[in-house]
Design a protein around this motif. Structure first.
Motif, mmCIF file in Angstrom:
data_model
loop_
_atom_site.group_PDB
_atom_site.id
_atom_site.type_symbol
_atom_site.label_atom_id
_atom_site.label_comp_id
_atom_site.label_asym_id
_atom_site.label_seq_id
_atom_site.Cartn_x
_atom_site.Cartn_y
_atom_site.Cartn_z
ATOM 1 N N VAL A 120 0.854 -1.186 0.000
ATOM 2 C CA VAL A 120 0.000 0.000 0.000
ATOM 3 C C VAL A 120 0.887 1.231 0.000
ATOM 4 C CG1 VAL A 120 -1.771 1.281 1.243
ATOM 5 C CG2 VAL A 120 -1.831 -1.234 1.229
ATOM 6 N N SER A 121 0.620 2.145 -0.965
ATOM 7 C CA SER A 121 1.330 3.423 -1.051
ATOM 8 C C SER A 121 0.295 4.531 -1.165
ATOM 9 C CB SER A 121 2.270 3.439 -2.252
ATOM 10 O OG SER A 121 2.900 4.699 -2.385
ATOM 11 N N GLU A 122 0.082 5.234 -0.065
ATOM 12 C CA GLU A 122 -0.962 6.253 0.025
ATOM 13 C C GLU A 122 -2.302 5.645 -0.385
ATOM 14 O OE1 GLU A 122 0.387 9.672 -2.143
ATOM 15 O OE2 GLU A 122 1.655 10.352 -0.491
ATOM 16 N N SER A 123 -2.951 6.144 -1.422
ATOM 17 C CA SER A 123 -4.261 5.625 -1.832
ATOM 18 C C SER A 123 -4.154 4.514 -2.854
ATOM 19 C CB SER A 123 -5.114 6.770 -2.391
ATOM 20 O OG SER A 123 -4.488 7.331 -3.532
ATOM 21 N N ASP A 124 -2.947 4.159 -3.227
ATOM 22 C CA ASP A 124 -2.748 3.130 -4.247
ATOM 23 C C ASP A 124 -2.238 1.852 -3.579
ATOM 24 O OD1 ASP A 124 -2.719 1.931 -6.645
ATOM 25 O OD2 ASP A 124 -0.966 2.999 -7.447
ATOM 26 N N SER A 125 -2.580 0.710 -4.153
ATOM 27 C CA SER A 125 -2.124 -0.574 -3.625
ATOM 28 C C SER A 125 -1.917 -1.545 -4.776
ATOM 29 C CB SER A 125 -3.131 -1.148 -2.623
ATOM 30 O OG SER A 125 -4.366 -1.433 -3.275
ATOM 31 N N ALA A 126 -1.157 -2.597 -4.504
ATOM 32 C CA ALA A 126 -0.879 -3.604 -5.534
ATOM 33 C C ALA A 126 -0.644 -4.939 -4.856
ATOM 34 C CB ALA A 126 0.328 -3.209 -6.366
ATOM 35 N N ARG A 127 -0.922 -6.008 -5.615
ATOM 36 C CA ARG A 127 -0.723 -7.360 -5.129
ATOM 37 C C ARG A 127 0.380 -8.028 -5.924
ATOM 38 N NH1 ARG A 127 -4.704 -9.775 -2.004
ATOM 39 N NH2 ARG A 127 -6.506 -8.437 -1.582
ATOM 40 N N SER A 128 1.164 -8.841 -5.222
ATOM 41 C CA SER A 128 2.227 -9.560 -5.915
ATOM 42 C C SER A 128 1.679 -10.807 -6.585
ATOM 43 C CB SER A 128 3.314 -9.947 -4.913
ATOM 44 O OG SER A 128 2.839 -10.971 -4.054
ATOM 45 N N ASN A 129 2.499 -11.428 -7.366
ATOM 46 C CA ASN A 129 2.155 -12.715 -7.943
ATOM 47 C C ASN A 129 2.234 -13.796 -6.859
ATOM 48 O OD1 ASN A 129 5.011 -11.880 -8.206
ATOM 49 N ND2 ASN A 129 5.307 -14.042 -8.735
ATOM 50 N N ALA A 130 1.500 -14.895 -7.064
ATOM 51 C CA ALA A 130 1.505 -15.999 -6.104
ATOM 52 C C ALA A 130 2.686 -16.924 -6.379
ATOM 53 C CB ALA A 130 0.200 -16.780 -6.180
ATOM 54 N N LEU A 131 3.222 -17.503 -5.293
ATOM 55 C CA LEU A 131 4.366 -18.403 -5.398
ATOM 56 C C LEU A 131 4.035 -19.762 -4.792
ATOM 57 C CD1 LEU A 131 7.207 -15.951 -4.256
ATOM 58 C CD2 LEU A 131 6.632 -16.604 -6.611
ATOM 59 N N THR A 132 4.748 -20.784 -5.282
ATOM 60 C CA THR A 132 4.591 -22.141 -4.746
ATOM 61 C C THR A 132 5.919 -22.581 -4.144
ATOM 62 O OG1 THR A 132 2.908 -22.691 -6.400
ATOM 63 C CG2 THR A 132 4.009 -24.520 -5.282
ATOM 64 N N LEU A 133 5.849 -23.132 -2.934
ATOM 65 C CA LEU A 133 7.045 -23.566 -2.223
ATOM 66 C C LEU A 133 6.884 -25.029 -1.844
ATOM 67 C CD1 LEU A 133 9.757 -22.938 -0.812
ATOM 68 C CD2 LEU A 133 8.417 -22.308 1.229
ATOM 69 N N ASN A 134 7.894 -25.817 -2.165
ATOM 70 C CA ASN A 134 7.895 -27.238 -1.828
ATOM 71 C C ASN A 134 8.871 -27.455 -0.673
ATOM 72 O OD1 ASN A 134 7.438 -30.022 -1.994
ATOM 73 N ND2 ASN A 134 9.212 -30.301 -3.331
ATOM 74 N N VAL A 135 8.346 -27.853 0.477
ATOM 75 C CA VAL A 135 9.149 -28.071 1.675
ATOM 76 C C VAL A 135 9.417 -29.564 1.817
ATOM 77 C CG1 VAL A 135 9.334 -27.728 4.173
ATOM 78 C CG2 VAL A 135 8.104 -26.056 2.764
ATOM 79 N N VAL A 136 10.683 -29.905 1.852
ATOM 80 C CA VAL A 136 11.105 -31.310 1.912
ATOM 81 C C VAL A 136 11.344 -31.695 3.360
ATOM 82 C CG1 VAL A 136 12.820 -32.985 1.114
ATOM 83 C CG2 VAL A 136 12.167 -31.046 -0.353
ATOM 84 N N PRO A 137 10.792 -32.828 3.816
ATOM 85 C CA PRO A 137 11.018 -33.242 5.213
ATOM 86 C C PRO A 137 12.449 -33.691 5.443
ATOM 87 C CG PRO A 137 9.833 -34.943 4.034
ATOM 88 C CD PRO A 137 9.911 -33.767 3.094
ATOM 89 N N VAL A 138 12.849 -33.650 6.701
ATOM 90 C CA VAL A 138 14.192 -34.069 7.097
ATOM 91 C C VAL A 138 14.133 -35.533 7.512
ATOM 92 C CG1 VAL A 138 16.121 -33.658 8.667
ATOM 93 C CG2 VAL A 138 14.722 -31.748 7.863
ATOM 94 N N ASN A 139 14.836 -36.369 6.814
ATOM 95 C CA ASN A 139 14.882 -37.798 7.124
ATOM 96 C C ASN A 139 16.088 -38.071 8.010
ATOM 97 O OD1 ASN A 139 12.615 -38.406 5.507
ATOM 98 N ND2 ASN A 139 13.895 -38.377 3.670
ATOM 99 N N VAL A 140 15.828 -38.249 9.290
ATOM 100 C CA VAL A 140 16.898 -38.485 10.257
ATOM 101 C C VAL A 140 16.539 -39.678 11.129
ATOM 102 C CG1 VAL A 140 17.636 -36.082 10.341
ATOM 103 C CG2 VAL A 140 15.861 -36.884 11.914
ATOM 104 N N THR A 141 17.533 -40.223 11.763
ATOM 105 C CA THR A 141 17.347 -41.288 12.741
ATOM 106 C C THR A 141 17.854 -40.822 14.088
ATOM 107 O OG1 THR A 141 19.509 -42.280 12.277
ATOM 108 C CG2 THR A 141 17.652 -43.034 10.938
ATOM 109 N N ALA A 142 17.673 -41.665 15.073
ATOM 110 C CA ALA A 142 18.101 -41.278 16.420
ATOM 111 C C ALA A 142 19.611 -41.153 16.519
ATOM 112 C CB ALA A 142 17.587 -42.301 17.437
ATOM 113 N N GLU A 143 20.332 -41.817 15.619
ATOM 114 C CA GLU A 143 21.790 -41.768 15.684
ATOM 115 C C GLU A 143 22.386 -40.594 14.922
ATOM 116 O OE1 GLU A 143 20.051 -44.450 14.871
ATOM 117 O OE2 GLU A 143 20.263 -45.542 16.785
ATOM 118 N N ASP A 144 21.589 -39.929 14.069
ATOM 119 C CA ASP A 144 22.124 -38.832 13.262
ATOM 120 C C ASP A 144 22.402 -37.621 14.139
ATOM 121 O OD1 ASP A 144 21.952 -40.354 11.008
ATOM 122 O OD2 ASP A 144 19.962 -39.618 10.459
ATOM 123 N N PRO A 145 23.546 -36.957 13.940
ATOM 124 C CA PRO A 145 23.838 -35.732 14.707
ATOM 125 C C PRO A 145 22.957 -34.586 14.227
ATOM 126 C CG PRO A 145 25.554 -36.104 13.084
ATOM 127 C CD PRO A 145 24.664 -37.319 13.034
#
Length: 348
Positions: A120-145
């Motif tokens: 928002v800038s004074e009486s004017d406003s604008a919207r950005s483009n939409a983005l997609t994010l892929n979040v990868v899980p962390v595969n760990v075991t009890a022994e992993d540091p």
């Protein structure tokens, strides 16, 4: 001439459109990478183009509590830090470009579609483009540091209740019912062991109260006045036999009249035997010899039953002062004897 005017009008209209377009605000969003390891940081770039000298900003960052330090999006699975950087670049023609570098961190795996960011800038406003994010899980075991990740943070507005497991919050009413049931069962077992019953027994009337009540009921029936002497003496002797059983432990219901008199002779109320002898004697004549007694005998039998019961009823508990120590303090209570003492009672 008209054609020249037409060209001039088109040129002016084009310049007006360009000027109008240049005055608008535009927002472009980009990610350093569309794939992100859960818990890692990446940068969200927001490029804003607007007129120079006009204040503006993203409302989503302005409404955040400074102590919180982040904005949650996509159901708080993704956090945008408020500690972002903003650089301004001159574009000429009284226009500028502001580059926002916002740290982004994801705490849940999956594919997320980021919202459109509003500027928002004074009486004017604008919207950005939409983005997609892929979040990868962390595969760990009890022994992993564990390295390269932030320490576990304490929850906001924490309290001692945070250590209570969630299942207690969800099923607290079941736990309460079970606890009350266990307490009730323990109480019932303790009471049964001590009292022999769980529920409090209703106080039973004394042998004296039962006998007097039955005698009054018998008198109200007017049996012998109606020529029913046998029924009258049957009920009268039954009242007397039940009283002897409950009061003195004499099984009079299974004894003959002679046996009852023998037991009374060896009891503490042998001086009251004459009352019982008169009742049983007349009753035996009526029931076995079919003799019809005189009205005076009927009345005397009833009066003797009342006298015997009144004079042999238990005496009330009294407090004595026989046992005292040297200081004059009472050391015990005694009970009066049941039937050895003579006490005259009134007739009903």
């Amino acid at each position: 001439m008209n054609q020249i005017k037409r060209y001039i009008s088109i040129a002016l209209l084009t310049l007006l459109c360009i000027a109008t377009a240049s005055a608008k605000v535009s927002v472009t969003a980009r990610l350093d990478s569309v794939n992100l390891l859960m818990g890692k940081l990446t940068t969200l770039s927001l490029e804003v183009v607007q007129d120079k000298g006009k204040p503006g900003g993203f409302p989503m960052f302005k409404d955040v509590d400074p102590s919180k330090g982040y904005v949650g999006v996509c159901g708080d699975s993704i956090e945008l830090r408020t500690s972002y950087k903003a650089d301004t670049i001159e574009l000429g023609s009284n226009r500028i470009q502001i580059n926002y570098q916002v740290p982004l961190q994801a705490f849940d795996s999956g594919t997320f579609r980021l919202p459109q960011f509003v500027y928002v800038s004074e009486s004017d406003s604008a919207r950005s483009n939409a983005l997609t994010l892929n979040v990868v899980p962390v595969n760990v075991t009890a022994e992993d540091p564990i390295a390269g990740f932030a320490q576990v943070a304490d929850p906001e507005n924490s309290s001692v209740l945070d250590v209570v497991p969630d299942w207690i919050y969800d099923y607290w009413w079941i736990i309460l019912i079970l606890a009350l049931a266990i307490i009730g069962a323990l109480w019932a077992m303790k009471r049964y062991k001590k009292e022999g019953t769980v529920l409090k027994k209703k106080p039973q009337p004394s042998p004296y109260e039962v006998a007097i009540t039955k005698l009054r009921e018998l008198k109200s029936k007017n049996l012998w006045e109606q020529g029913m002497e046998k029924e009258y003496f049957t009920q009268l002797t039954e009242i007397l036999r039940v009283y002897l059983d409950r009061r003195f432990g004499i099984n009079a219901m299974e004894m003959t009249s002679r046996e009852i008199m023998d037991h009374l002779y060896n009891s503490d109320v042998k001086d009251k035997r004459d009352y019982v002898r008169q009742i049983l004697s007349v009753a035996d004549f009526v029931k076995f010899a079919k003799v019809r007694p005189l009205p005076a005998d009927n009345i005397a039998a009833y009066d003797n039953a009342v006298k015997f019961i009144e004079e042999t009823k238990p005496l009330p508990v009294t407090e004595t002062e026989d046992n005292k120590d040297n200081s004059g303090v009472k050391s015990g209570n005694t009970k009066s004897k049941d039937s050895s003492d003579k006490k005259k009672g009134g007739e009903s």
